[in-house]
Design an enzyme around this catalytic site. Structure first.
Site, short mmCIF file in Angstrom:
data_model
loop_
_atom_site.label_atom_id
_atom_site.label_comp_id
_atom_site.label_asym_id
_atom_site.label_seq_id
_atom_site.Cartn_x
_atom_site.Cartn_y
_atom_site.Cartn_z
N HIS A 63 0.75 -1.16 0.07
CA HIS A 63 0.00 0.40 -0.38
C HIS A 63 1.14 1.53 0.10
O HIS A 63 1.31 1.09 1.05
CB HIS A 63 -1.07 0.27 1.12
CG HIS A 63 -2.27 1.38 1.22
ND1 HIS A 63 -2.70 1.11 0.15
CD2 HIS A 63 -1.18 2.62 2.43
CE1 HIS A 63 -3.40 2.67 1.07
NE2 HIS A 63 -2.66 2.43 1.43
N ASP A 84 0.66 4.67 -0.42
CA ASP A 84 0.16 6.18 -0.07
C ASP A 84 0.56 7.37 -1.49
O ASP A 84 1.78 6.93 -1.38
CB ASP A 84 -0.21 6.95 1.07
CG ASP A 84 -0.77 5.69 1.97
OD1 ASP A 84 -2.29 6.05 2.29
OD2 ASP A 84 -0.19 5.61 3.15
N ASP A 89 -7.89 1.84 2.77
CA ASP A 89 -7.16 2.62 3.81
C ASP A 89 -8.16 3.85 4.01
O ASP A 89 -7.72 4.69 3.89
CB ASP A 89 -5.82 3.13 3.25
CG ASP A 89 -5.18 4.02 4.67
OD1 ASP A 89 -5.40 3.88 5.38
OD2 ASP A 89 -4.22 4.38 4.43
N HIS A 91 -6.33 9.86 -0.88
CA HIS A 91 -7.13 9.46 0.85
C HIS A 91 -6.50 10.95 1.36
O HIS A 91 -6.64 10.39 2.85
CB HIS A 91 -7.52 8.67 0.82
CG HIS A 91 -6.49 7.18 0.79
ND1 HIS A 91 -6.10 6.41 0.26
CD2 HIS A 91 -5.41 6.78 1.58
CE1 HIS A 91 -5.07 5.14 0.38
NE2 HIS A 91 -4.25 5.97 1.31
ZN LIG Z 1 -3.76 4.83 2.64
#
Ligand SMILES: [Zn+2]
Length: 1017
Positions: free
Chosen positions: A260, A262, A372, A572
């Protein structure tokens, strides 16, 4: 076969085995101490420090100076490039040889001008494999470069992960040497670790745990760390245990590698590009050695970055995508916030994402991937389905009642949804996670398959060989779930095939946390809303210009560039405001790009549309006639007001019309000001609050008895940890009205077309608020143009309207529709909605009367009992210590109404507040012209754009906004030859032609249905 005696002492046997593989204790004589054999220093190690993120080519041309292991470098966000020359000893023939590299920061190894391996201590990646089994013909002298980014996995937070970054962190290399790696020792260590974990996780209640205990104990008896020939006996014993198989009914864990990343958070966008490079090259190395390894990877934007920064790596990725091992998932441009982007933005996330994946890899994602994010809009199931996606994987809502279920959206669309019950998207392949996956599954007996997503995220490089080895051992081991390497498609197919007993959840998936993210970083929210509006208008104006002006070119590439910037900022941790200051600066710069480049595109389109005349005209991008007061300039450039009437999606010359009732403004002796426009009458108090908001025709007062509307309130806003994210329920106990008047209301516009008063309040020693309350002729709402100079710490500013309405639910606009949430606090679920999100409007109504609050850039609301509150500004200090400091501008409006909000055109009014009528130049003899209109007020024509890859075709998108089944006719002045229904990826459906008649195109809608049409001109 076991050694005797084995006493009934579980604790000592277990701890004996643990110490046998301990990295801390007894390493002089235990197995762990034998992991590495001989070592050899590097021949040379030198370094070069750069303040910027530069290419390999540029870096390799710099002057490198000798570096000694342990020397520090930095500061934060710089990059230290190392050049290492190594010579592998001849005597290591037949051995596995590693470069062991332990450093702070995140490293990338380059060899022969290509990135080859990511190295990150926190991601358990400290080895670059130089040879699996050294042969004479392999190069023994090698030159490597190591690019070390001066930031950690989670940026450089000072003292706490989410604290603002320490700009002066120092970094060092702690170890850089060649070593012999004993793979047989590692294999046996993994056997031991898994068995020990089985003992611990299954506990004393399961006989299987004891079988693991006695196995591992006997392995210690059989294994002599100093004698590698003893390893195979121990290994065989473990193998026997792992090979004892499950029954057929056992739960299946679908293991998928994941990382994951970001797209920006505690580090800037630019660093994410390198995080992707480091992580994905590591994944490719693992794929080379593990043919069954499958890796899932979301966010088209990140692929796009890697394609342009690491083209060599990208073609390796393309190779493994083709083999079905490197699997692009999600179908969106980024993993966007699930609440704040507009409906059209959400469609564009999928349009850009799916088209990218299709173009680069020839694939179409079948699942939406958003593990997330801080809540999920009730309109997502329909949007997913219409983008060719029927499955949804997420994680964040651990409170949820279900792990595997059907999620039904606002319009009744359903998607199969899975929350991995292990409650993590960064698992490590450990026994604990597998046991948790079975135990936590809230759909036991209904769903017998779950996802296990394993790998370090955020630049930790994703999965490791160790994780793969762990999972491989327990593919089918009695006592644990079956583990199979899988893909999202395989998992969802299994779940779908056996879905008869699955439950259905209807409506939004509300996250009972992080409600502060609807308000934090107000400039980002404002940038998002304004740019959504701007792109909407550019597309409509350009589409019409295309039809009206033969020479006009639709700006395809430029619009795509601007859309992609907008979509990126909807990531996000960006649009929610949970990012560091550097990211905020980047995001605001991107909005500025969209605004300035967008303004030029709009100017071009409106110029083409107005045929570049010299008279003042007005362009309306909304699908209804508007009759509004606007600001214009005369030919001398003097600003003035005009009341204009402009047809639906069209234009009109400015012909000043007189209002039915002009606005009157009266200052009263007691300091209050009364304004009236024939629709509303208001009384502004000496402190700027509203003493009265009176709906004249209905004879109804909207403000609650002995209360004031437009009351500013300050709250203490100190969460427990997640500063930018969380506003806690207890903040409501600290309510303090803003009462100090610095400048009482004075009249700015004295009436006629517009009446307005301005006043200034002192919020605190450091902060002030200046507001102009505006009443326009013909306008059914009062506007509050607000400027706040904000320098607070852990405070929350809101504005309240206690209204004379009694209703159990308030209504909030969401993407392509609206939903209701309770105004009471009966249950914990109601209470958790003390701060909720909405888009352009919220409404509180009783039968035949209500009040709506509209806004032009806010997203946080609360309606408790009869008090409607709009959240305005927060002041968190982490991860951005300067979050929201400075000057803010925003507008909100209040609109009392009779009838329902649908009958009162609240939706249209909120659009009007957000989408300005745009001045254009047109010939003096221009007739009012409407390109499109819709016969039914329930149906909103949201989008008009040129179809992707199809010149001479337009896509129009309409939605039913009232929550009703209706038939509507879309009329157009454009020369439409054919019309087809299409999905949101603009693929036409040959079975669904839309009939074009002289009256237009007749369309049927069910509640909240979104319809896309492809129009051929
Ligand atoms: Zn995230």
């Amino acid at each position: 076969m076991y050694h005797q005696p084995v006493l009934k002492n579980r604790r000592t046997l277990l701890e004996r085995a643990e110490k046998f593989i301990s990295a801390i204790y007894f390493t002089d004589c235990n197995l762990r101490g034998r992991l590495y054999g001989d070592s050899s220093p590097l021949e040379t190690l030198s370094s070069f420090l750069s303040s910027k993120r530069i290419t390999f080519t540029e870096a390799s041309q710099q002057t490198f100076v000798p570096y000694k292991v342990g020397d520090t470098f930095g500061p934060t966000w710089w990059t230290c490039w190392f050049k290492a020359t190594l010579k592998i000893p001849e005597s290591w023939k037949g051995k596995e040889v590693h470069l062991l590299w332990e450093s702070d920061g995140e490293a990338m190894v380059w060899r022969d001008e290509q990135p080859v391996q990511g190295l990150t201590k926190d991601g358990e990646k400290t080895s670059y494999i130089l040879s699996d089994c050294l042969a004479d013909e392999e190069p023994h002298s090698v030159t490597l470069y190591v690019e070390v980014a001066c930031n950690g996995l989670f940026g450089a937070g000072q003292g706490s992960m989410i604290a603002a970054p320490d700009p002066n962190s120092k970094f060092s290399v702690q170890k850089a040497e060649l070593v012999v790696f004993n793979r047989d020792v590692q294999d046996l260590l993994t056997d031991f670790e898994m068995l020990i974990d089985i003992v611990k996780e299954l506990g004393e209640g399961e006989q299987r745990g004891y079988q693991a205990l006695f196995t591992v104990n006997e392995m210690v008896n059989l294994c002599d760390p100093a004698d590698p020939s003893s390893f195979c006996k121990a290994h065989s014993l473990a193998h026997v245990f792992f090979s004892q198989r499950n029954g057929e009914s056992q739960h299946t864990a679908h293991a998928m590698g994941h990382c994951h990343i970001d797209s920006a958070w505690l580090w800037p966008y630019e660093e994410t590009i390198r995080k992707c490079g480091r992580s994905w090259v590591t994944v490719i190395r693992l794929m080379e050695k593990n043919p069954d390894f499958v890796f899932t990877c979301s966010q088209a934007q990140q692929f796009q970055w890697v394609k342009s920064w690491y083209p060599g790596l990208f073609s390796q990725i393309q190779h493994y995508v083709k083999k079905g091992k490197f699997i692009p998932v999600g179908g969106t441009w980024v993993e966007m916030d699930g609440n704040l982007p507009s409906g059209e933005s959400m469609v564009r996330q999928f349009l850009e994402g799916q088209r990218f994946f299709n173009h680069e890899f020839g694939i179409h994602c079948k699942e939406f991937w958003l593990p997330d994010t801080f809540g999920y809009s009730a309109q997502l199931p329909q949007i997913m389905q219409r983008c060719g996606i029927s499955n949804f994987l997420t994680q964040k809502l651990s409170w949820n009642l279900h792990n595997t279920f059907f999620w039904e959206g606002l319009d009744g669309s359903k998607v199969l949804t899975h929350f991995p019950p292990g409650n993590s998207y960064e698992m490590k392949g450990k026994v604990e996670e597998l046991v948790k996956t079975v135990k936590n599954n809230k759909d036991k007996g209904r769903a017998n398959h779950s996802a296990v997503l394993f790998g370090f995220g955020d630049g930790g490089g994703g999965p490791t060989q160790l994780m793969l080895d762990r999972l491989r051992r327990v593919q089918d081991t009695d006592g644990l779930p079956k583990v199979r390497t899988s893909s999202p498609d395989q998992l969802f197919s299994q779940l779908q095939a056996d879905s008869a007993l699955l439950c259905t959840w209807t409506g939004e998936l509300f996250l009972e946390l992080h409600n502060g993210t609807y308000t934090t970083q107000a400039q980002i929210k404002r940038g998002n809303r304004h740019c959504e509006v701007l792109l909407h208008d550019i597309e409509i104006a350009s589409s019409l210009a295309l039809c009206r002006n033969g020479t006009f070119q639709y700006p395809v590439e430029k619009l795509q560039e601007l859309w992609r910037l907008l979509l990126l900022n909807q990531f996000h941790d960006v649009i929610p405001g949970s990012c560091i200051e550097m990211v905020v600066e980047d995001a605001l710069r991107y909005y500025e790009d969209i605004r300035s480049k967008g303004a030029a595109l709009l100017h071009d389109a409106l110029g083409a549309l107005g045929s570049k005349g010299i008279s003042t005209g007005v362009f309306n991008s909304l699908p209804w006639e508007r009759h509004e007061v606007i600001q214009i300039q005369d030919s001398a450039g003097t600003p003035g007001l005009a009341l204009v009437r402009v047809p639906s999606i069209g234009l009109s010359p400015v012909k000043d019309t007189q209002p039915v009732a002009p606005v009157s403004v009266t200052s009263q002796a007691d300091g209050t000001v009364v304004m009236e426009n024939g629709i509303l009458q208001i009384v502004v108090n000496k402190d700027g609050t509203l003493a009265s908001l009176y709906l004249i025709d209905a004879g109804r007062e909207a403000i609650s008895e002995s209360c004031q509307g437009n009351q500013f309130i300050m709250f203490d806003d100190v969460p427990l940890y997640w500063d930018a994210w969380d506003v806690m329920d207890y903040h409501l106990q600290t309510r303090k009205p803003v009462v100090e008047v610095e400048q009482p209301p004075h009249v700015v516009s004295s009436g006629g077309l517009r009446g307005s008063v301005r006043f200034t309040l002192r919020i605190s020693e450091k902060s002030t608020l200046t507001q102009e309350i505006v009443m326009d002729a013909m306008c059914p709402y009062i506007k509050f143009n607000t400027e706040v100079k904000w320098a607070e710490s852990h405070k929350f500013l809101k504005v309240e309207f206690p209204v004379r309405v009694h209703g159990p639910n308030a209504t909030y606009e969401i993407q392509f529709g609206h939903l209701q949430r309770p105004t009471h606090r009966n249950t914990s679920w109601d209470w958790a909605r003390f701060e909720v999100w909405g888009h352009k409007w919220a409404d509180l109504s009783e039968h035949n009367f209500g009040v709506a609050l509209l806004n032009d850039c806010k997203y946080g609301y609360s309606v408790h009992k009869n008090t409607m509150t709009l959240s305005l500004l927060r002041a968190p200090k982490a991860p951005d210590v300067n979050a929201d400091m400075g000057t803010h501008h925003f507008t909100y409006a209040v609109m009392p109404h009779t009838g329902s909000f649908q009958e009162a055109s609240i939706i249209q009014s909120a659009y009007n507040l957000n989408f300005p009528l745009r001045p254009i130049w047109c010939p003096a003899d221009t007739e009012p012209w409407s390109a499109f209109s819709v016969s039914n007020t329930a149906v909103i024509l949201e989008t008009i754009k040129q179809a992707e890859d199809r010149k001479g075709a337009l896509v129009v998108r309409l939605y039913e906004s009232h929550g009703s089944s209706v038939t509507a006719t879309l009329s157009t002045a454009l020369p439409v030859r054919e019309a087809w229904h299409c999905d949101f990826l603009e693929r036409d459906d040959p079975t669904q032609p839309a009939r074009v008649t002289p009256e237009g195109i007749t369309l049927n809608f069910s509640p909240f249905q979104i319809v896309s049409l492809l129009l051929t001109l």
